[in-house]
Design a protein around this motif. Structure first.
Motif, PDB file in Angstrom:
ATOM      1  N   UNK A 116       0.820  -1.212   0.000  1.00  0.00           N
ATOM      2  CA  UNK A 116       0.000   0.000   0.000  1.00  0.00           C
ATOM      3  C   UNK A 116       0.857   1.267   0.000  1.00  0.00           C
ATOM      4  N   UNK A 117       1.816   1.299   0.893  1.00  0.00           N
ATOM      5  CA  UNK A 117       2.632   2.505   1.064  1.00  0.00           C
ATOM      6  C   UNK A 117       3.456   2.812  -0.197  1.00  0.00           C
ATOM      7  N   UNK A 118       4.207   1.829  -0.733  1.00  0.00           N
ATOM      8  CA  UNK A 118       4.907   2.112  -1.994  1.00  0.00           C
ATOM      9  C   UNK A 118       3.965   2.486  -3.131  1.00  0.00           C
TER      10      UNK A 118
ATOM     11  N   UNK B  26       3.088   6.044  -2.855  1.00  0.00           N
ATOM     12  CA  UNK B  26       4.254   6.862  -3.195  1.00  0.00           C
ATOM     13  C   UNK B  26       4.421   6.965  -4.704  1.00  0.00           C
ATOM     14  N   UNK B  27       4.169   5.854  -5.382  1.00  0.00           N
ATOM     15  CA  UNK B  27       4.281   5.887  -6.843  1.00  0.00           C
ATOM     16  C   UNK B  27       3.295   6.899  -7.412  1.00  0.00           C
TER      17      UNK B  27
ATOM     18  N   UNK C 101       2.280   9.602  -5.905  1.00  0.00           N
ATOM     19  CA  UNK C 101       2.812  10.948  -5.624  1.00  0.00           C
ATOM     20  C   UNK C 101       3.893  11.309  -6.637  1.00  0.00           C
ATOM     21  N   UNK C 102       4.712  10.316  -6.997  1.00  0.00           N
ATOM     22  CA  UNK C 102       5.771  10.590  -7.983  1.00  0.00           C
ATOM     23  C   UNK C 102       5.147  11.023  -9.305  1.00  0.00           C
TER      24      UNK C 102
ATOM     25  N   UNK D  24       2.327  12.524  -9.653  1.00  0.00           N
ATOM     26  CA  UNK D  24       1.819  13.885  -9.457  1.00  0.00           C
ATOM     27  C   UNK D  24       2.947  14.904  -9.635  1.00  0.00           C
ATOM     28  N   UNK D  25       4.102  14.598  -9.037  1.00  0.00           N
ATOM     29  CA  UNK D  25       5.242  15.512  -9.174  1.00  0.00           C
ATOM     30  C   UNK D  25       5.647  15.625 -10.641  1.00  0.00           C
TER      31      UNK D  25
ATOM     32  N   UNK E 138       3.272  18.037 -12.272  1.00  0.00           N
ATOM     33  CA  UNK E 138       3.562  19.426 -11.881  1.00  0.00           C
ATOM     34  C   UNK E 138       4.805  19.917 -12.616  1.00  0.00           C
ATOM     35  N   UNK E 139       5.845  19.079 -12.620  1.00  0.00           N
ATOM     36  CA  UNK E 139       7.095  19.496 -13.245  1.00  0.00           C
ATOM     37  C   UNK E 139       6.895  19.734 -14.741  1.00  0.00           C
TER      38      UNK E 139
ATOM     39  N   UNK F  93       4.957  22.970 -15.183  1.00  0.00           N
ATOM     40  CA  UNK F  93       5.745  24.145 -14.788  1.00  0.00           C
ATOM     41  C   UNK F  93       6.821  24.445 -15.815  1.00  0.00           C
ATOM     42  N   UNK F  94       7.356  23.398 -16.462  1.00  0.00           N
ATOM     43  CA  UNK F  94       8.476  23.629 -17.372  1.00  0.00           C
ATOM     44  C   UNK F  94       8.027  23.950 -18.792  1.00  0.00           C
TER      45      UNK F  94
ATOM     46  N   UNK G  18       4.434  25.111 -19.736  1.00  0.00           N
ATOM     47  CA  UNK G  18       3.337  26.060 -19.918  1.00  0.00           C
ATOM     48  C   UNK G  18       3.879  27.476 -19.859  1.00  0.00           C
ATOM     49  N   UNK G  19       3.672  28.218 -20.920  1.00  0.00           N
ATOM     50  CA  UNK G  19       4.107  29.605 -20.878  1.00  0.00           C
ATOM     51  C   UNK G  19       3.089  30.461 -21.597  1.00  0.00           C
TER      52      UNK G  19
END
Lengths: 479, 201
Positions: B145-147, B150-151, B153-154, B156-157, B160-161, B164-165, B167-168
Motif C-alpha cells: 500500500x505505502x509504496x 508513493x508511486x 505521488x511521484x 503527481x510531481x 507538476x514538473x 511548470x516547465x 506552460x508559458x
C-alpha cells in the motif's frame, strides 16, 4: 493471505506534508501575484506542523509498520526534524531572491515540499522499494527545480546534466538492488540482513550487488569519483535552488547510506568498509584540491561540499555506533553551514546581479563590517577552526576513525583539511585586506539580513555548546 | 534443449538485437520502432515467467500509448542525426573497451558458476487456475500500500514538473476574448463622420 492493518499514526507527518502540498497546489491557483505570500506562509506552516507531529511521535524504540516498509526510530525522527528546520530556513532565505527574479511561484514551494516528502520517505524507509521511491520523489522534484528558470541557458544545461546523470545513478542503484533481491529473495531490509547473517549466500554475489548500490549512493552524496555533476549543477542552478539541493538532501542521502549499509547490509561491513575508505580519501583530496582553483564561489562551495561528503563517509565507515553518530552530527552541521554559505551568495546578490565570483567579496569589510564578520564565522567553521561548530564535527568524525584503528586515514584527512583551509582563508583575505572592486551598497532586506546573521551566530553558538546536538545524535544510535 | 528454453533464447536474442538497434540506427523513427520491438519481446519473456498481467500491461501501456506519443514527438522534432553521429567515432574505442571489460567482469561474477540454476532453483510453476491479476491486486493494496501511494505521488510531481516547465503565456500572443466580443456595442466599432460636401475637381 494474512495481512496486518498498518499503524497509520506513525506516518502522520508524511500524510500531513502530502496533504498540505496538495492543498497548497490548489490554493495557489486562486491567488494573484500580490497575495502569493499566502503560498509561502502555508508552506512554512506545513514544515512547522510536520515538526510538531514528528516531535510528538518521537519514541526511543524502533517501530515497523506498513508490512515492514516503513520504520520509525530515533534516527528517523531526528533527521526528519533536521530536514524541516533546514528547509524552513531555506524558505526564509530565498523569499526576496525569488521575488526579485519572478520565481516566487507556487511551483517552487510545492516542488520543495514534495522533495521534503521524498526525503522523509527515504529517512523512514525499511525496504528497497520505499528507499528507491523516496529517492525518485526527491530527485524528480530537484531536477524540476533546477530547470525552473527555463529561459536561463546555464540552468537548463545544469538541469539536463543532473537529470541524465541522476537517471544513470538510479539505474545503477536499481541494478544493485535487483541483484540483492535475487539472492536474498526479499526487499525488506530486515529480511535481507537476516539472510546475510545466516551466511548461506555466496559473498561474491552480495558484493556484486553492493558495489552497484554504492555507486548510486555515492552519486547522490556527490562523492568522488561520482561527483562530476556537483559543480555544474550548483553553479548553473538559481542560487535559491542550489541552497536547497546542497543542504537538506544530504541529510536524506546520509539516511540512505545508513539504511542500506547498516540496516540492510550490516553483515557485509568488512566488504563495504574498504570501498568507503576509497570514496572518502578520493572525496576529501579531490574536493579540497580542486576547490583551490575555483574563482566562482558557487563552484568553490560545490567542491567544498564534495570534501565534506568525504568526511561524512569517514564517520560511517568506522562501523560503530559512535561513528554513525559522528556522521549524523557531521551531516546536520554541514547542512547548517551549507545554508549559511549559499545564504552569503544570496545576501550579496541583488536583482539582475549574482554575487557568485570571488572578486565580489573583495573589501567586504569596508562595505559592511558586520556581514564581513559573519562570513568570517562561516568560513572558519567550514575550514574546521575552533571554536566554531565545523571543528567539533571534524573532531567527532576523526575520533571515530582513530577509534577504529585507521590512524593513517585520520592523518590523511587532517592534511587535506589543512590544504582545504587555504581557499576558505582566501575569502577572508579578500574581505579584509583587499580594496573593494564594487562600491555599491549591500542592501539586503531586513529579513534576509536577520536570517543570515542568525545562521552565522548559530554556527558560533553551536560551536561553543556542541554537547546538546552530539547527545541527540548519540541517542539516535543507542538502540 | 527444452521448448521453453528455445522460446527464451529466441526472444532474448531479438530483445538484445533490437535494443542495440535502438541506439545505433540513424533514423529516429526506426529507433522508436525498434524500441517497440524490444517491449514486445520483453512482454514475451514475462509471459514465460507467468506474469501475464504485467506482460499485457507492458504491451498496452508502453507499446499502445507511450510509444505512439513518442513517435509523434520524434516526427515533429527536426533532429539532425548527422551531427550527433560525428562524435560517436571518437568515443567508440574507449567506450567499447569499457563496455567489453564491464561485461566480462559481470559475467565472471554472476555467471553460471555462481548464479546458475544449481544455486538458485527456478521458482515453482503456478497452478493452472492461479490468477495473476488477482494476486497482484491483493498484494498491491495491502502489503505494498505505502509504496503504491508513493508511486502515485511521484506521478503527481511529474505532472507538476511537466506543466511548470512547458506552460508559458507569451506576452505577444494573440487570442480571442469571447466575452468582449459578445459585449461589444455599436459605438465602439462604428464611427459616423460628418463632413461638408466637397466639390468634385
Amino acid at each position: 493471505m494474512n495481512f496486518e492493518m498498518p499503524n497509520f499514526a506513525l506516518a502522520m507527518p508524511e500524510m500531513f506534508v502530502l496533504g498540505m502540498a496538495c492543498l497548497i497546489l490548489l490554493v495557489d491557483l486562486f491567488l494573484n501575484e500580490r497575495s502569493r505570500v499566502v503560498t509561502y506562509l502555508l508552506s512554512q506552516a506545513t514544515l512547522v506542523g510536520a515538526f510538531i507531529l514528528t516531535l510528538s511521535l518521537y519514541t526511543p524504540v524502533r517501530e515497523l509498520t506498513f508490512s515492514g516498509t516503513f520504520v520509525l526510530d530515533p534516527m528517523a525522527s531526528v533527521l526528519k526534524m533536521a530536514v524541516y528546520a533546514v528547509v524552513f530556513v531555506m524558505f526564509l532565505y530565498t523569499r526576496s531572491y525569488l521575488q526579485a527574479r519572478q520565481m516566487f511561484t507556487g511551483e517552487f514551494y510545492t516542488l520543495a515540499l514534495f522533495g521534503v516528502l521524498g526525503m522523509m520517505v527515504m529517512i523512514s524507509a525499511h525496504s528497497f522499494l520505499t528507499l528507491y521511491l523516496g529517492l525518485e520523489l526527491l530527485s524528480l522534484s530537484m531536477y524540476a527545480m533546477v530547470a525552473l528558470q527555463r529561459d536561463n541557458r546555464v540552468a537548463s544545461e545544469a538541469a539536463m546534466k543532473y537529470f541524465l546523470l541522476g537517471a544513470m545513478a538510479s539505474a545503477m542503484l536499481l541494478y544493485g538492488m535487483s541483484m540483492l533481491y535475487g539472492v536474498t529473495g526479499s526487499l525488506d531490509l530486515g529480511e535481507i540482513s537476516r539472510a546475510i547473517d545466516e551466511g548461506e549466500i555466496e559473498r561474491m554475489l552480495l558484493v556484486f550487488g553492493l558495489v552497484f548500490m554504492l555507486v548510486g549512493v555515492a552519486f547522490k552524496l556527490g562523492a568522488v569519483p561520482f561527483h562530476m555533476w556537483v559543480p555544474d549543477v550548483y553553479h548553473g542552478a538559481p542560487t535559491a535552488v542550489t541552497q536547497f539541493i546542497s543542504t537538506a538532501p544530504k541529510i536524506a542521502a546520509f539516511a540512505l547510506l545508513i539504511r542500506l549499509l547498516v540496516d540492510g547490509l550490516g553483515g557485509l561491513q568488512s566488504e563495504w568498509h574498504d570501498i568507503l575508505v576509497l570514496l572518502a580519501i578520493l572525496s576529501i583530496s579531490v574536493g579540497n584540491i580542486i576547490a583551490i582553483a575555483q574563482t566562482n564561489i558557487k563552484r568553490m562551495l560545490a567542491y567544498s561540499g564534495i570534501a565534506h561528503a568525504g568526511f561524512l563517509i569517514l564517520g560511517v565507515l568506522s562501523g560503530t555506533a559512535e561513528g554513525y553518530a559522528a556522521g549524523m552530527f557531521y551531516v546536520i552541521v554541514y547542512a547548517v553551514m551549507g545554508l549559511a554559505g549559499f545564504g552569503m551568495v544570496l545576501l550579496m546578490s541583488r536583482a539582475g546581479f549574482e554575487a557568485d565570483s570571488l572578486e565580489d567579496y573583495k573589501g567586504l569589510n569596508q562595505r559592511n563590517p558586520w556581514f564581513a564578520l559573519m562570513v568570517l564565522f562561516i568560513m572558519f567553521s567550514m575550514a574546521g577552526v575552533p571554536p566554531f561548530i565545523g571543528f567539533w564535527a571534524k573532531l567527532a568524525v576523526l575520533q571515530a576513525v582513530v577509534a577504529s584503528g585507521l590512524i593513517w586515514l585520520a592523518v590523511l584527512a587532517v592534511i587535506f583539511s589543512v590544504i582545504g583551509a587555504f581557499y576558505y582563508l582566501r575569502v577572508i583575505k579578500l574581505m579584509y585586506f583587499d580594496a573593494p572592486a564594487d562600491e555599491a551598497r549591500i542592501e539586503p532586506g531586513r529579513e534576509l539580513a536577520a536570517v543570515f546573521s542568525g545562521n552565522a551566530l548559530v554556527i558560533l553558538a553551536m560551536g561553543l555548546f556542541p554537547g546538546a546536538l552530539m547527545a541527540i545524535c548519540i541517542q539516535a544510535f543507542a538502540l | 534443449m527444452s521448448f521453453e528454453q528455445i522460446v527464451f533464447y529466441f526472444f532474448s536474442a531479438i530483445l538484445l538485437l533490437s535494443a542495440l538497434a535502438v541506439i545505433t540506427v540513424r533514423n529516429p523513427v526506426h529507433a522508436a520502432l525498434f524500441l517497440v520491438l524490444a517491449f514486445f519481446t520483453t512482454a514475451a519473456l514475462w509471459l514465460l515467467l507467468e506474469a501475464e498481467f504485467l506482460a499485457i500491461t507492458l504491451v498496452l501501456v508502453y507499446v499502445g500509448a507511450v510509444m505512439v506519443l513518442f513517435l509523434f514527438v520524434v516526427m515533429m522534432l527536426d533532429i539532425n542525426t548527422s551531427t550527433l553521429k560525428e562524435r560517436l567515432g571518437s568515443y567508440l574505442p574507449v567506450g567499447g573497451l569499457v563496455a567489453v571489460l564491464a561485461i566480462a567482469v559481470m559475467a565472471a561474477a554472476v555467471g553460471r558458476d555462481h548464479f546458475g540454476l544449481e544455486q538458485y532453483a527456478a521458482p515453482e510453476r503456478l497452478a493452472a487456475d492461479a490468477s495473476n491479476t488477482r494476486m497482484i491486486g491483493e498484494q498491491l493494496y495491502t502489503v505494498y500500500l505505502y509504496p503504491f501511494e508513493l508511486a502515485a505521488v511521484i506521478l503527481l510531481v511529474a505532472i507538476i514538473a511537466a506543466i511548470a516547465l512547458t506552460l508559458r503565456t507569451r506576452p505577444g500572443s494573440r487570442y480571442q476574448n469571447i466575452d468582449k466580443q459578445v459585449k461589444v456595442k455599436r459605438d465602439e466599432r462604428l464611427r459616423v463622420v460628418k463632413m461638408d460636401s466637397e466639390e468634385r475637381k
